[in-house]
Design an enzyme around this catalytic site. Structure first.
Site, mmCIF file in Angstrom:
data_model
loop_
_atom_site.group_PDB
_atom_site.id
_atom_site.type_symbol
_atom_site.label_atom_id
_atom_site.label_comp_id
_atom_site.label_asym_id
_atom_site.label_seq_id
_atom_site.Cartn_x
_atom_site.Cartn_y
_atom_site.Cartn_z
ATOM 1 N N HIS A 103 0.841 -1.203 0.000
ATOM 2 C CA HIS A 103 0.000 0.000 0.000
ATOM 3 C C HIS A 103 0.870 1.244 0.000
ATOM 4 C CE1 HIS A 103 0.794 -1.127 4.178
ATOM 5 N NE2 HIS A 103 0.800 0.168 4.445
ATOM 6 N N HIS A 105 0.867 5.378 1.233
ATOM 7 C CA HIS A 105 0.264 6.405 2.080
ATOM 8 C C HIS A 105 0.309 7.741 1.341
ATOM 9 C CE1 HIS A 105 0.786 4.113 6.000
ATOM 10 N NE2 HIS A 105 1.675 3.489 5.244
HETATM 11 P P1 5GP Z 1 2.240 0.397 7.181
HETATM 12 O O1 5GP Z 1 2.841 0.603 8.516
HETATM 13 O O2 5GP Z 1 2.068 -1.070 6.943
HETATM 14 O O3 5GP Z 1 2.886 1.117 6.065
HETATM 15 O O4 5GP Z 1 0.812 1.086 7.243
HETATM 16 C C1 5GP Z 1 -0.335 0.458 7.662
HETATM 17 C C2 5GP Z 1 -1.327 1.550 7.904
HETATM 18 O O5 5GP Z 1 -2.594 0.953 8.044
HETATM 19 C C3 5GP Z 1 -1.068 2.367 9.174
HETATM 20 O O6 5GP Z 1 -0.936 3.730 8.827
HETATM 21 C C4 5GP Z 1 -2.293 2.104 10.037
HETATM 22 O O7 5GP Z 1 -2.705 3.260 10.696
HETATM 23 C C5 5GP Z 1 -3.310 1.635 9.019
HETATM 24 N N1 5GP Z 1 -4.268 0.673 9.540
HETATM 25 C C6 5GP Z 1 -4.025 -0.372 10.354
HETATM 26 N N2 5GP Z 1 -5.151 -1.073 10.575
HETATM 27 C C7 5GP Z 1 -6.125 -0.461 9.861
HETATM 28 C C8 5GP Z 1 -7.511 -0.732 9.680
HETATM 29 O O8 5GP Z 1 -8.088 -1.666 10.222
HETATM 30 N N3 5GP Z 1 -8.192 0.109 8.860
HETATM 31 C C9 5GP Z 1 -7.598 1.167 8.243
HETATM 32 N N4 5GP Z 1 -8.369 1.932 7.458
HETATM 33 N N5 5GP Z 1 -6.290 1.452 8.388
HETATM 34 C C10 5GP Z 1 -5.561 0.645 9.201
#
Ligand code: 5GP
Length: 139
Positions: A103, A105
């Site tokens: 993903h 951001h």
């Molecule tokens: P990563 O750290 O993997 O780049 O980002 C994962 C993102 O997913 C984080 O910014 C976190 O806040 C978001 N996130 C985690 N769990 C959920 C969820 O259940 N729903 C949504 N919409 N975002 C989530």
């Protein structure tokens, strides 16, 4: 573990097993609000093609999803009134990845306002819905 595990939360959201506040969806991507936003309007762009991250991604699937980013970034900026947009993407836990489905951001940055912590406090859902509606309208 470095193989894709389809029990991750984004895979469950993509399958409709877990709710999310959606901005946009088609056959290729799901765009939704981050539930623990680092700033107002923090948006996640999730390619539907299954991969953990950049390290196991198919180049064509990645390119297809990345092609959405300019238009989405413009819509996030217009809808939030942000002064800039940070694009972030993490690969494996030591690099900051917490959800192991690829993903991107899109994080609005406001002049003079420090970004919150990655995966910090939970957002108000009604507020997320309002921002999602505004971003969708700006697309
Ligand atoms: P990563 O750290 O993997 O780049 O980002 C994962 C993102 O997913 C984080 O910014 C976190 O806040 C978001 N996130 C985690 N769990 C959920 C969820 O259940 N729903 C949504 N919409 N975002 C989530």
């Amino acid at each position: 573990m470095t193989t894709y595990d389809d029990s991750n939360i984004f895979a469950r959201i993509l399958r409709g097993e877990v709710p999310s506040v959606k901005v946009f969806e088609d056959d290729t991507v799901l765009v939704m609000m981050d539930i623990f936003p680092q700033s107002r309007g923090h948006t996640l762009v999730i390619p539907k093609a299954a991969s953990r991250n950049l390290l196991d991604a198919d180049a064509d699937a990645l390119a297809t999803a990345a092609a959405y980013l300019p238009r989405l970034a413009r819509a996030v900026k217009a809808a939030t009134g942000a002064d800039g947009i940070r694009l972030a993407q993490f690969n494996e836990a030591p690099a900051g990845q917490t959800v192991f489905h690829l993903h991107f951001h899109l994080i609005p940055v406001y002049d003079g306002v420090e970004l919150g912590q990655h995966g910090g406090g939970k957002a108000d859902e009604a507020e997320l819905r309002d921002i999602a509606t505004a971003i969708a309208a700006a697309l």
